[in-house]
Design a protein around this motif. Structure first.
Motif, PDB file in Angstrom:
ATOM      1  N   ALA A  46       0.975  -1.264   0.205  1.00 19.36           N
ATOM      2  CA  ALA A  46      -0.080   0.100  -0.011  1.00 19.36           C
ATOM      3  C   ALA A  46       0.859   1.256   0.033  1.00 19.36           C
ATOM      4  O   ALA A  46       2.138   1.293   0.482  1.00 19.36           O
ATOM      5  CB  ALA A  46      -0.697  -0.011   1.234  1.00 19.36           C
ATOM      6  N   LEU A  47       0.011   2.337  -0.714  1.00 19.29           N
ATOM      7  CA  LEU A  47       0.813   3.760  -0.124  1.00 19.29           C
ATOM      8  C   LEU A  47       0.333   4.185   0.952  1.00 19.29           C
ATOM      9  O   LEU A  47      -1.041   4.231   1.113  1.00 19.29           O
ATOM     10  CB  LEU A  47       0.242   4.605  -1.662  1.00 19.29           C
ATOM     11  N   VAL A  48       1.229   4.271   1.839  1.00 18.80           N
ATOM     12  CA  VAL A  48       0.934   5.155   3.249  1.00 18.80           C
ATOM     13  C   VAL A  48       1.054   6.442   3.407  1.00 18.80           C
ATOM     14  O   VAL A  48       2.304   6.864   3.318  1.00 18.80           O
ATOM     15  CB  VAL A  48       1.349   4.241   4.499  1.00 18.80           C
ATOM     16  N   LEU A  49       0.053   7.383   3.560  1.00 20.39           N
ATOM     17  CA  LEU A  49       0.207   8.654   3.834  1.00 20.39           C
ATOM     18  C   LEU A  49       0.307   9.285   5.233  1.00 20.39           C
ATOM     19  O   LEU A  49      -0.655   9.031   6.089  1.00 20.39           O
ATOM     20  CB  LEU A  49      -1.103   9.301   3.076  1.00 20.39           C
ATOM     21  N   VAL A  50       1.635   9.972   5.511  1.00 19.05           N
ATOM     22  CA  VAL A  50       1.617  10.318   7.010  1.00 19.05           C
ATOM     23  C   VAL A  50       1.784  11.913   6.996  1.00 19.05           C
ATOM     24  O   VAL A  50       2.587  12.449   6.291  1.00 19.05           O
ATOM     25  CB  VAL A  50       2.780   9.896   7.489  1.00 19.05           C
ATOM     26  N   HIS A  51       0.815  12.693   7.695  1.00 24.83           N
ATOM     27  CA  HIS A  51       0.665  13.989   7.513  1.00 24.83           C
ATOM     28  C   HIS A  51       1.637  14.771   8.555  1.00 24.83           C
ATOM     29  O   HIS A  51       2.489  13.971   9.164  1.00 24.83           O
ATOM     30  CB  HIS A  51      -0.867  14.272   8.196  1.00 24.83           C
ATOM     31  N   CYS A  52       1.666  16.046   8.651  1.00 22.33           N
ATOM     32  CA  CYS A  52       2.779  16.782   9.327  1.00 22.33           C
ATOM     33  C   CYS A  52       2.278  17.068  10.719  1.00 22.33           C
ATOM     34  O   CYS A  52       1.239  16.693  11.084  1.00 22.33           O
ATOM     35  CB  CYS A  52       2.903  18.113   8.455  1.00 22.33           C
ATOM     36  N   TRP A  53       3.035  17.877  11.488  1.00 20.55           N
ATOM     37  CA  TRP A  53       2.899  18.330  12.980  1.00 20.55           C
ATOM     38  C   TRP A  53       1.482  18.800  13.032  1.00 20.55           C
ATOM     39  O   TRP A  53       1.185  19.930  12.216  1.00 20.55           O
ATOM     40  CB  TRP A  53       4.182  19.185  13.349  1.00 20.55           C
ATOM     41  N   THR A  54       0.612  18.450  13.944  1.00 21.61           N
ATOM     42  CA  THR A  54      -0.771  18.994  14.366  1.00 21.61           C
ATOM     43  C   THR A  54      -1.601  18.888  13.067  1.00 21.61           C
ATOM     44  O   THR A  54      -2.845  19.483  13.132  1.00 21.61           O
ATOM     45  CB  THR A  54      -0.612  20.256  14.763  1.00 21.61           C
ATOM     46  N   CYS A  55      -1.703  18.152  12.125  1.00 25.12           N
ATOM     47  CA  CYS A  55      -2.602  18.007  11.033  1.00 25.12           C
ATOM     48  C   CYS A  55      -3.256  16.765  11.161  1.00 25.12           C
ATOM     49  O   CYS A  55      -3.072  16.170  12.102  1.00 25.12           O
ATOM     50  CB  CYS A  55      -1.815  18.436   9.640  1.00 25.12           C
ATOM     51  N   ASN A  56      -3.870  16.144  10.037  1.00 27.80           N
ATOM     52  CA  ASN A  56      -4.580  14.891  10.112  1.00 27.80           C
ATOM     53  C   ASN A  56      -4.678  14.395   8.727  1.00 27.80           C
ATOM     54  O   ASN A  56      -4.118  14.944   7.576  1.00 27.80           O
ATOM     55  CB  ASN A  56      -5.682  15.022  10.729  1.00 27.80           C
ATOM     56  N   ARG A  61      -7.063  14.961   1.126  1.00 33.80           N
ATOM     57  CA  ARG A  61      -8.282  14.540   0.488  1.00 33.80           C
ATOM     58  C   ARG A  61      -8.414  14.897  -1.056  1.00 33.80           C
ATOM     59  O   ARG A  61      -9.142  14.048  -1.754  1.00 33.80           O
ATOM     60  CB  ARG A  61      -9.513  15.453   0.901  1.00 33.80           C
ATOM     61  N   ASP A  62      -7.452  15.643  -1.665  1.00 34.24           N
ATOM     62  CA  ASP A  62      -7.345  15.817  -3.124  1.00 34.24           C
ATOM     63  C   ASP A  62      -6.371  14.955  -3.630  1.00 34.24           C
ATOM     64  O   ASP A  62      -6.058  15.206  -4.846  1.00 34.24           O
ATOM     65  CB  ASP A  62      -6.612  17.323  -3.253  1.00 34.24           C
ATOM     66  N   HIS A  63      -5.878  14.036  -2.942  1.00 35.42           N
ATOM     67  CA  HIS A  63      -4.719  13.062  -3.366  1.00 35.42           C
ATOM     68  C   HIS A  63      -5.203  11.630  -3.497  1.00 35.42           C
ATOM     69  O   HIS A  63      -4.792  10.673  -4.290  1.00 35.42           O
ATOM     70  CB  HIS A  63      -3.240  13.353  -2.684  1.00 35.42           C
ATOM     71  N   ILE A  64      -5.988  11.329  -2.466  1.00 33.27           N
ATOM     72  CA  ILE A  64      -6.409   9.856  -2.351  1.00 33.27           C
ATOM     73  C   ILE A  64      -7.148   9.461  -3.301  1.00 33.27           C
ATOM     74  O   ILE A  64      -6.928   8.262  -3.902  1.00 33.27           O
ATOM     75  CB  ILE A  64      -7.314   9.845  -0.962  1.00 33.27           C
ATOM     76  N   LYS A  69      -6.550   5.044  -7.613  1.00 34.91           N
ATOM     77  CA  LYS A  69      -6.782   4.284  -8.695  1.00 34.91           C
ATOM     78  C   LYS A  69      -5.592   3.419  -9.326  1.00 34.91           C
ATOM     79  O   LYS A  69      -5.663   2.497  -9.936  1.00 34.91           O
ATOM     80  CB  LYS A  69      -6.852   5.544  -9.991  1.00 34.91           C
ATOM     81  N   ARG A  70      -4.496   3.794  -8.720  1.00 36.25           N
ATOM     82  CA  ARG A  70      -3.042   3.065  -8.901  1.00 36.25           C
ATOM     83  C   ARG A  70      -2.904   1.949  -7.965  1.00 36.25           C
ATOM     84  O   ARG A  70      -1.974   1.106  -8.231  1.00 36.25           O
ATOM     85  CB  ARG A  70      -2.024   4.278  -8.846  1.00 36.25           C
ATOM     86  N   ALA A  71      -3.085   2.348  -6.513  1.00 37.50           N
ATOM     87  CA  ALA A  71      -2.704   1.444  -5.458  1.00 37.50           C
ATOM     88  C   ALA A  71      -3.536   1.410  -4.559  1.00 37.50           C
ATOM     89  O   ALA A  71      -4.617   2.534  -4.250  1.00 37.50           O
ATOM     90  CB  ALA A  71      -1.327   1.691  -5.094  1.00 37.50           C
ATOM     91  N   ARG A  72      -3.382   0.596  -3.457  1.00 35.44           N
ATOM     92  CA  ARG A  72      -4.164   0.358  -2.318  1.00 35.44           C
ATOM     93  C   ARG A  72      -3.665   1.749  -1.406  1.00 35.44           C
ATOM     94  O   ARG A  72      -2.331   1.864  -1.343  1.00 35.44           O
ATOM     95  CB  ARG A  72      -3.969  -0.847  -1.724  1.00 35.44           C
ATOM     96  N   VAL A  73      -4.333   2.357  -0.764  1.00 33.76           N
ATOM     97  CA  VAL A  73      -4.152   3.642  -0.038  1.00 33.76           C
ATOM     98  C   VAL A  73      -4.384   3.609   1.418  1.00 33.76           C
ATOM     99  O   VAL A  73      -5.622   2.953   1.419  1.00 33.76           O
ATOM    100  CB  VAL A  73      -4.454   4.874  -0.702  1.00 33.76           C
ATOM    101  N   ILE A  74      -3.356   3.877   2.343  1.00 35.37           N
ATOM    102  CA  ILE A  74      -3.752   3.672   3.782  1.00 35.37           C
ATOM    103  C   ILE A  74      -3.467   5.426   4.166  1.00 35.37           C
ATOM    104  O   ILE A  74      -2.449   5.773   4.021  1.00 35.37           O
ATOM    105  CB  ILE A  74      -3.106   2.933   4.431  1.00 35.37           C
ATOM    106  N   ALA A  75      -4.422   6.062   4.746  1.00 34.58           N
ATOM    107  CA  ALA A  75      -4.254   7.305   5.379  1.00 34.58           C
ATOM    108  C   ALA A  75      -4.625   7.295   6.719  1.00 34.58           C
ATOM    109  O   ALA A  75      -5.692   6.734   7.261  1.00 34.58           O
ATOM    110  CB  ALA A  75      -4.910   8.535   4.563  1.00 34.58           C
ATOM    111  N   LEU A  76      -3.627   7.785   7.373  1.00 30.90           N
ATOM    112  CA  LEU A  76      -3.714   7.595   8.901  1.00 30.90           C
ATOM    113  C   LEU A  76      -3.899   9.133   9.761  1.00 30.90           C
ATOM    114  O   LEU A  76      -3.046   9.744   9.413  1.00 30.90           O
ATOM    115  CB  LEU A  76      -2.763   6.627   9.802  1.00 30.90           C
ATOM    116  N   ASP A  77      -4.259   8.972  10.958  1.00 36.06           N
ATOM    117  CA  ASP A  77      -4.190   9.797  11.688  1.00 36.06           C
ATOM    118  C   ASP A  77      -3.002   9.750  12.980  1.00 36.06           C
ATOM    119  O   ASP A  77      -3.506   8.533  13.448  1.00 36.06           O
ATOM    120  CB  ASP A  77      -5.328  10.256  12.845  1.00 36.06           C
ATOM    121  N   LEU A  78      -1.953  10.350  12.918  1.00 34.00           N
ATOM    122  CA  LEU A  78      -0.955   9.826  14.016  1.00 34.00           C
ATOM    123  C   LEU A  78      -1.418   9.893  15.287  1.00 34.00           C
ATOM    124  O   LEU A  78      -2.469  10.765  15.329  1.00 34.00           O
ATOM    125  CB  LEU A  78       0.443  10.738  13.839  1.00 34.00           C
ATOM    126  N   PRO A  79      -0.910   9.155  16.327  1.00 34.06           N
ATOM    127  CA  PRO A  79      -1.205   9.472  17.626  1.00 34.06           C
ATOM    128  C   PRO A  79      -1.259  10.929  18.088  1.00 34.06           C
ATOM    129  O   PRO A  79      -0.469  11.622  17.822  1.00 34.06           O
ATOM    130  CB  PRO A  79      -0.294   8.508  18.435  1.00 34.06           C
TER     131      PRO A  79
END
Length: 283
Positions: A46-56, A61-64, A69-79
């Motif tokens: 999978a393509l795993v998307l990791v956001h920046c400091w204090t974001c989520n 949303r404009d990339h997923i 369409k190209r791969a499995r995608v996982i987007a997460l909220d860091l702890p």
């Protein structure tokens, strides 16, 4: 009043997150806590998307839609961020990296291309150090693999975040870093920042200045680095990155903010997909 304001901001985050079509809302167990993530598609990689400091995760949303369409995608909220649990603990890059691993295990993902924006860059690099066998490649999005200054400078930079006016200080910081974003995107960044507890902000900011994060050990997987042209980057930045990552694809974009992927989502999507195709990743 403060509680009502916090609930309103959280409601905005929930609505925005739910607006991403095709998302499977999930929670992974991480010790005594839960990590919120969204899953798109199936497969062991999978393509795993990791956001920046204090974001989520909603920053993606404009990339997923295009990535999925190209791969499995996982987007997460860091702890400590978004809809994940926010325990009072040390928010180190190791802690974040282990949270990503917990999400991958919960999702049944064995290997990943990890995309890290800003703070997400040392997070995904630490993930690579701890779980090299699970890392197919890294995508660095205006993030650093060496410190911008000394610890004394870091303490001066983060000092306003420790005081009672930390929200104002943080919003001023983002006003500079996100200057070219649309009003809607600025609102997303602001809402996420204001929903992040102060102890998470301070702990994770401090953790980004840990010396061991910037050891010169090699990154022996393909790396795509997309940086925003600014005075923060030293003239030898590309050369330095190549010394760490021999298989490096390097881009420096002009006229964009620190949130370059949100400034130019179509161009960013195309660059990442071209990298995946060139390196034959996530096929």
């Amino acid at each position: 009043m403060r509680k009502l304001k916090y609930v309103s901001l959280l409601f905005v985050l929930v609505l925005a997150s739910a607006s991403l079509t095709g998302a499977q809302e999930k929670y992974a167990k991480f010790g005594q806590n839960k990590i919120h993530y969204q899953n798109y598609g199936k497969g062991k990689d999978a393509l795993v998307l990791v956001h920046c400091w204090t974001c989520n995760l909603e920053m993606w949303r404009d990339h997923i839609p295009e990535f999925s369409k190209r791969a499995r995608v996982i987007a997460l909220d860091l702890p400590g961020h978004g809809m994940s649990d926010k325990p009072e603990t040390t928010y180190s890059m190791d802690f974040f990296a282990d949270a990503i691993d917990a999400v991958m295990k919960d999702a049944g993902v064995e290997h990943a291309v990890l995309v890290g924006h800003s703070m997400g860059t040392p997070v995904v690099r630490q993930f690579y150090r701890k779980y090299p066998q699970k890392t197919l490649a890294l995508v660095i999005v205006d993030g650093a693999l060496r410190p911008f200054g000394t610890k004394e400078q870091a303490e001066q930079f983060s000092a306003p975040l420790r005081g009672p006016n930390y929200k104002e200080a943080g919003l001023q910081m983002f006003a500079q870093m996100a200057s070219t974003l649309s009003d809607a995107d600025k609102a997303r960044v602001k809402a996420s920042f204001l929903s992040t507890p102060q102890y998470v902000m301070v702990s994770s900011m401090d953790a980004m200045w840990t010396d061991t994060l910037y050891a010169p050990d090699k990154i022996n997987v393909p790396v795509l680095a997309i940086l925003a042209k600014s005075p923060f980057w030293q003239p030898d930045t590309e050369q330095f990155l190549r010394s760490l990552a021999p298989d490096l694809t390097f881009q420096m974009w002009e006229g964009v903010s620190h949130f370059l992927f949100m400034d130019r989502p179509k161009e960013f999507n195309a660059a990442v997909i071209a990298f995946l195709d060139q390196k034959k990743l996530l096929k």
